[in-house]
Motif scaffolding. Structure first.
Motif, short mmCIF file in Angstrom:
data_model
loop_
_atom_site.label_atom_id
_atom_site.label_comp_id
_atom_site.label_asym_id
_atom_site.label_seq_id
_atom_site.Cartn_x
_atom_site.Cartn_y
_atom_site.Cartn_z
N GLU A 185 18.37 42.57 39.82
CA GLU A 185 20.20 43.34 40.09
C GLU A 185 20.76 42.71 39.71
O GLU A 185 20.97 41.19 39.93
N ARG A 186 22.02 42.77 38.50
CA ARG A 186 22.91 41.96 38.59
C ARG A 186 23.73 42.16 39.72
O ARG A 186 24.70 42.73 40.18
N VAL A 187 24.73 40.84 40.48
CA VAL A 187 25.26 41.12 40.99
C VAL A 187 26.84 41.02 40.31
O VAL A 187 27.39 40.40 39.28
N GLY A 188 27.00 42.06 40.54
CA GLY A 188 29.12 42.02 40.46
C GLY A 188 29.19 42.94 39.48
O GLY A 188 28.25 42.73 38.43
N GLU A 189 30.27 42.94 38.89
CA GLU A 189 30.28 43.31 37.61
C GLU A 189 31.53 42.24 36.44
O GLU A 189 31.59 42.64 35.59
N ASP A 190 31.76 40.80 37.39
CA ASP A 190 32.42 40.15 36.87
C ASP A 190 32.33 39.87 35.48
O ASP A 190 31.23 39.11 36.17
N LEU A 191 32.52 39.07 34.47
CA LEU A 191 32.28 38.33 33.49
C LEU A 191 33.20 36.90 32.79
O LEU A 191 34.20 37.51 33.53
N MET A 192 32.45 36.44 32.82
CA MET A 192 33.25 35.02 32.04
C MET A 192 33.48 34.45 33.45
O MET A 192 34.62 33.44 33.74
N ALA A 193 32.94 34.15 34.63
CA ALA A 193 33.29 34.31 36.01
C ALA A 193 32.66 31.95 36.07
O ALA A 193 31.74 31.65 34.81
N PRO A 194 33.13 31.78 36.52
CA PRO A 194 34.44 31.10 37.46
C PRO A 194 35.91 31.81 37.25
O PRO A 194 36.61 31.46 37.69
N GLY A 195 36.30 31.79 36.01
CA GLY A 195 37.06 31.59 34.55
C GLY A 195 37.53 30.36 34.86
O GLY A 195 36.79 29.66 34.79
N TRP A 196 38.54 30.11 33.68
CA TRP A 196 39.27 28.41 33.54
C TRP A 196 40.55 28.25 33.86
O TRP A 196 41.01 28.82 34.60
N THR A 197 40.01 27.22 34.64
CA THR A 197 40.52 26.72 35.46
C THR A 197 40.80 25.06 34.31
O THR A 197 40.12 24.72 33.80
N SER A 198 42.06 24.20 35.73
CA SER A 198 42.11 23.49 35.10
C SER A 198 40.76 22.39 36.00
O SER A 198 41.30 21.29 37.07
N TYR A 199 39.39 22.28 35.30
CA TYR A 199 38.26 22.19 36.07
C TYR A 199 38.69 20.79 36.84
O TYR A 199 37.56 20.96 38.06
N ALA A 200 38.70 20.02 36.13
CA ALA A 200 38.84 18.65 37.12
C ALA A 200 39.62 18.42 38.56
O ALA A 200 39.15 17.71 39.03
N LYS A 201 40.11 19.38 38.33
CA LYS A 201 41.21 19.98 39.40
C LYS A 201 41.39 21.06 39.96
O LYS A 201 41.33 20.65 41.54
N ARG A 202 40.76 21.73 39.91
CA ARG A 202 40.61 23.22 40.48
C ARG A 202 39.19 23.89 39.73
O ARG A 202 39.41 24.35 38.29
N LEU A 203 38.62 25.07 41.07
CA LEU A 203 38.03 25.81 40.04
C LEU A 203 37.56 26.51 41.27
O LEU A 203 37.16 26.50 42.35
N GLN A 204 37.74 27.49 40.27
CA GLN A 204 37.60 29.23 41.41
C GLN A 204 36.05 29.62 41.97
O GLN A 204 34.64 29.04 40.87
N TYR A 205 35.64 29.58 43.07
CA TYR A 205 34.40 30.96 43.35
C TYR A 205 34.61 31.82 43.48
O TYR A 205 35.66 32.05 43.56
N GLN A 206 33.53 32.58 43.66
CA GLN A 206 33.61 34.54 44.06
C GLN A 206 33.06 34.53 44.79
O GLN A 206 32.26 33.47 45.19
N THR A 207 33.56 35.48 45.54
CA THR A 207 32.59 35.80 46.75
C THR A 207 31.81 37.38 46.06
O THR A 207 32.58 38.13 46.40
N TYR A 208 31.15 37.53 46.83
CA TYR A 208 30.37 39.32 46.27
C TYR A 208 29.55 38.93 47.90
O TYR A 208 28.93 38.88 48.97
N ASP A 209 29.55 40.88 47.97
CA ASP A 209 28.50 41.25 49.03
C ASP A 209 27.44 42.09 48.77
O ASP A 209 27.11 43.10 47.58
N VAL A 210 26.52 41.13 49.25
CA VAL A 210 25.09 41.76 48.45
C VAL A 210 24.37 42.12 50.05
O VAL A 210 23.36 42.30 49.60
N THR A 211 25.31 42.81 51.21
CA THR A 211 24.31 43.22 51.96
C THR A 211 23.60 44.27 51.62
O THR A 211 22.00 44.36 52.64
#
Ligand code: RAM
Length: 887
Positions: free
Chosen positions: A168-194
């Motif tokens: 099953e696909r986890v979450g419904e987010d698209l284009m994760a982790p998003g676009w940041t200034s990657y060399a300096k900041r990178l977002q991570y995502q949290t998923y509840d997969v209980t």
């Protein structure tokens, strides 16, 4: 109805998973039927469980305060990966106590870098060349033994990722982790997969795409790195209190699947026959897959997702099937949108279908691809032939209204089944907050076009356009549109994230890149770099986000200091490269740069930004900065006047944009101001009520007229239907805002293909004036987040018979709407608890203004602040009011 608390949020969001700030901020809205309701006190409780408020971790106790927006948690230090429950109560004006709010929660993510145990992995470069266009797939099986109490995944990627658990696909987010200034900041995502895990063998799967990390961006690929990689950490907590952690490491397996090619600008190629069946499940035999290997993507600090996630927010079926003169089969969606087609083909295995996306048809009715420049934006799909197969591009997006279809069996004879071509509208899933309506349908369509422009271009970063080979976070565009954006949608987290990247990419000398995240060489054009100051200030004003202002303050100051260091004269900015009044119609032949002198624009913005930094310093209580930037502002304004105001009191630059800037930025005063306003009016009238302004002047033009006694001229500009005007594209059938006033010329030909976007929100900045002046729903100066409201509609001639707007503000719903009937205008106002407003209406004396049918000066619920000089100002508290005044 007693005093109640509705809608509690944490960091702008309802019960957010994965917050990494040590002091999350809580907000709530009060509801009361009483007029003039204000909060006099609040109490917050935070506990470890929904049922554990008798032993709270933190109890603020009763705090005598009116604060209810972004109130920081001040309890004991938070622990990573822990859910905190909270509830709030409030006291009203006469001591009434509300019940506790419903219980909500937030969950702390990984609060320090050493919580990360996972390792970056990717496909082995010896097996899959990093520059192979095929997308890597990664998978891992693991066994869980014991009753699962809860489970979370923290994940990110160099590139883009989609995550699967047990098929099953986890979450419904698209284009994760998003676009940041990657060399300096990178977002991570949290998923509840209980609920996606089970005892026994489980399987994790990750698909990777090039995304912004590796795709061609501004004519160059591999900007941030060339090897796509993933980082994931799964924490499983068992009922007995024990924990198991599964991380990405070289024990994972890697291969490739159906995605043969995936690029931001060019689209995706998917061969369903090559997608290994069931590769996401535990049962799949991965013995032919190779071991994944360690990767070093060169990304910076990991930060929890700040922005709203990118999601599908609407689905649209085609509205028509066209057969073009060139013989193409084309689907028309009736709306220029950003997203993807969800293909549900019912075709034999091996059939290749090609979808080419375009914004517009040319004069002859053929699909026009010229303005996409190098962006191919196509989906090439080869079918598996299985029943029910469906595919929507995973790692790209398309800007389109039209889709040319090739290769669908029988398309020439039978046409196309629309259900097989449904479109997903994709953008940052910001809650909608603003609504506008008036008596003119063309203006209503203009407003809709502004909204579609925001939707299409707020796909994780504010982009100039979503279709051609550009799609970049142009600072100038974001700056002119931010206030309009903050009316239509909740853009607090959206701009917070982007501004953190702006600061991260800012040059050591304070210079601001043309685009953020920065993928270009150039930086620091006047009006573009000022995004560093204007955007955080606007977010602070609209949402009361003081923390963001504090975080950005050094960046704001650095930009002003950059400007100070540029000029030959410390107080004039008369050097360097500038985009000027970009696309102004008074430009010289073959130039994109309008006639307003660049040093005029640069110095005007220099003064304006210095003033805003001073105001920010006042808000933050930084006395030395208040003095320094206050002084700088005065010196720059003086220098501006010395340089650009003639001794006779006129502006040295005879353009609409120059006059608008001088007026709106407060650079001219007294008789000079009166004269500048009169001359601006003449410039517009002499031009037969047409504008000549570009990116810089357009957002301010109508404000400059309306606020200086020429509202009727501003309205005529708005109502203008012939080129150039806001309504000209609407009359041409536009469903979004165009980059050029004449993107389609009256004879049906196009502006040059080098730069001709049909979805460019900049000129949509007129929305701000529609809401704040035509409807008159504005924030006052006595607070932030619309705690102090100003209702001051400008009715103008008889062009409009009604105009109304509703704003879901941080305190609750604000409504203002006026309607003209015979010789009377009725104004309907509703203010949420905790707010109050000054209402300004034109009338010779107070007695002519009625509140709920009674003279205003006799009303118990309104205080008269001013009466005379043709207008009346009343102060009202929360609640609903119907006011009338003579037309
Ligand atoms: C164009 C962009 C953008 C503008 C710059 C100066 O390439 O589309 O809208 O800000 O130029």
């Amino acid at each position: 109805m007693p005093l109640t608390i509705k809608e509690t949020t944490c960091e702008y969001k309802r019960s957010p998973l994965g917050i990494d700030t040590p002091h999350p901020r809580l907000s709530w809205k009060l509801e009361s039927e009483k007029r003039g309701e204000v909060q006099t006190g609040y109490r917050i409780q935070v506990s470890a469980g929904a049922e554990k408020f008798d032993e709270p971790l933190w109890d603020s106790g009763r705090v005598e305060s009116e604060a209810s927006v972004l109130v920081p948690y001040a309890g004991p230090e938070l622990r990573s990966r822990t859910r905190y429950y909270y509830r709030v109560k409030a006291w009203g004006r006469d001591g009434t106590e509300s019940a506790w709010s419903e219980t909500a929660w937030w969950e702390a993510a990984l609060l320090s870098a050493d919580e990360w145990q996972a390792n970056w992995i990717g496909a082995d470069p010896a097996v899959l060349d990093p520059d192979d266009e095929a997308s890597p797939l990664l998978r891992k099986t693991f066994e869980l033994d014991g009753e699962i109490a809860s489970a979370r995944i923290y994940a990110t990627a160099a590139g883009l990722y989609e995550l699967y658990l047990n098929g099953e696909r986890v979450g419904e987010d698209l284009m994760a982790p998003g676009w940041t200034s990657y060399a300096k900041r990178l977002q991570y995502q949290t998923y509840d997969v209980t609920h996606s895990l089970s005892q026994g063998i489980n399987a994790l799967g990750i698909a990777l795409g090039n995304g912004w990390y590796k795709s061609e961006l501004a004519k160059k690929n591999n900007r941030y790195g060339n090897r796509r990689a993933a980082l994931l950490q799964l924490h499983v907590l068992f009922a007995d209190g024990s924990e198991q952690v599964v991380v990405t490491d070289p024990s994972w397996k890697a291969s490739t699947g159906g995605i043969r090619f995936s690029e931001i600008y060019h689209g995706e190629t998917f061969d369903a026959r090559l997608e290994p069946a069931e590769w996401r499940t535990a049962e799949f035999d991965d013995s032919t897959w190779r071991a994944a290997t360690a990767a070093e993507p060169g990304t910076g600090r990991l930060v929890a997702q700040e922005n709203w996630p990118v999601r599908v927010t609407e689905r649209l079926l085609p509205v028509a099937l066209l057969r073009t003169p060139a013989g193409d089969t084309v689907l028309d969606y009736g709306q220029n949108l950003v997203g993807r087609v969800r293909l549900r083909p019912n075709v034999p295995a091996g059939t290749t279908i090609r979808l080419r996306h375009a914004e517009i048809l040319d004069r002859d009715g053929n699909v026009y691809y010229g303005n996409l420049r190098g962006a191919r934006q196509e989906l090439v799909y080869t079918a598996s032939g299985e029943a029910g197969e469906t595919y929507a591009a995973a790692f790209t997006f398309f800007g389109f209204r039209y889709v040319q279809v090739e290769g669908y069996p029988g398309q020439d004879e039978a046409g196309l089944p629309f259900e097989a071509f449904e479109a997903d509208v994709v953008h940052s899933d910001m809650p909608e907050t603003g609504r506008f309506e008036c008596s003119n349908e063309l203006i209503n369509r203009l407003n809709l076009n502004i909204r579609w422009g925001q939707r299409g271009n707020f796909l994780d970063v504010p982009t100039d356009c979503p279709q051609r080979d550009e799609r970049l976070g142009w600072t100038g565009d974001a700056q002119v549109f931010v206030r309009t954006a903050a009316f239509l949608y909740q853009v607090g987290p959206f701009f917070a994230k982007w501004l953190h990247d702006l600061a991260a990419d800012q040059h050591p000398d304070g210079g601001v890149p043309f685009v953020v995240p920065n993928v270009l060489q150039g930086h620091s054009s006047a009006a573009w770099g000022d995004a560093a100051v204007i955007c955080p200030w606007t977010i602070y004003q609209c949402y009361g986000d003081k923390r963001l202002l504090e975080e950005q303050f050094d960046s704001m100051k650095a930009w002003v200091e950059y400007m100070r260091a540029q000029g030959e004269d410390e107080y004039l900015w008369n050097t360097g490269f500038h985009f000027g009044d970009w696309l102004g119609l008074d430009a010289k032949e073959n130039s994109y740069i309008g006639a307003t002198p660049k040093d005029f624009i640069a110095t005007a913005y220099y003064a304006y930004s210095a003033r805003l930094v001073r105001d920010a310093a006042v808000a933050l209580g930084k006395a030395a900065d208040v003095r320094y930037f206050g002084d700088l502002y005065h010196r720059v304004s003086d220098a501006f006047r010395r340089e650009f105001v003639t001794p006779g009191g006129r502006l040295a630059a005879p353009t609409q944009t120059a006059h608008a800037l001088a007026l709106v930025f407060g650079l001219v005063e007294g008789e000079v101001k009166t004269r500048v306003a009169r001359e601006l009016n003449e410039l517009v009238v002499k031009n037969d009520h047409h504008l000549t302004t570009g990116f810089v002047g357009t957002p301010y033009l109508c404000f400059a007229l309306s606020d200086n006694g020429y509202h009727d001229t501003a309205l005529k500009l708005l109502m203008q239907e012939s080129y150039p005007s806001w309504l000209y594209p609407v009359k041409q059938g536009a469903t979004t805002i165009w980059e050029h006033w004449d993107g389609v010329k009256p004879d049906g030909t196009f502006w040059s293909e080098h730069m001709n976007s049909y979805n460019h929100y900049a000129y949509g900045a007129i929305g701000d004036w529609l809401y704040r002046r035509v409807v008159g729903l504005d924030a006052g100066d006595g607070g932030t987040a619309y705690r102090d409201i100003r209702i001051a509609p400008l009715f103008g001639g008889s062009d409009l018979s009604f105009a109304a707007a509703t704003l879901e503000s941080p305190y609750g719903t604000i409504h203002s709407g006026w309607r003209r009937a015979d010789d009377e205008i009725a104004l309907d106002v509703a203010l949420p608890a905790g707010t109050s407003a000054t209402v300004r209406l034109p009338a010779a004396d107070v007695a002519r203004i009625l509140i709920d049918g009674k003279p205003a000066d006799a009303s118990e619920d309104a205080a008269v602040l001013h009466a005379g000089e043709g207008f009346v100002e009343l102060r009202i508290g929360s609640g609903r009011y119907v006011l009338t005044c003579p037309a």
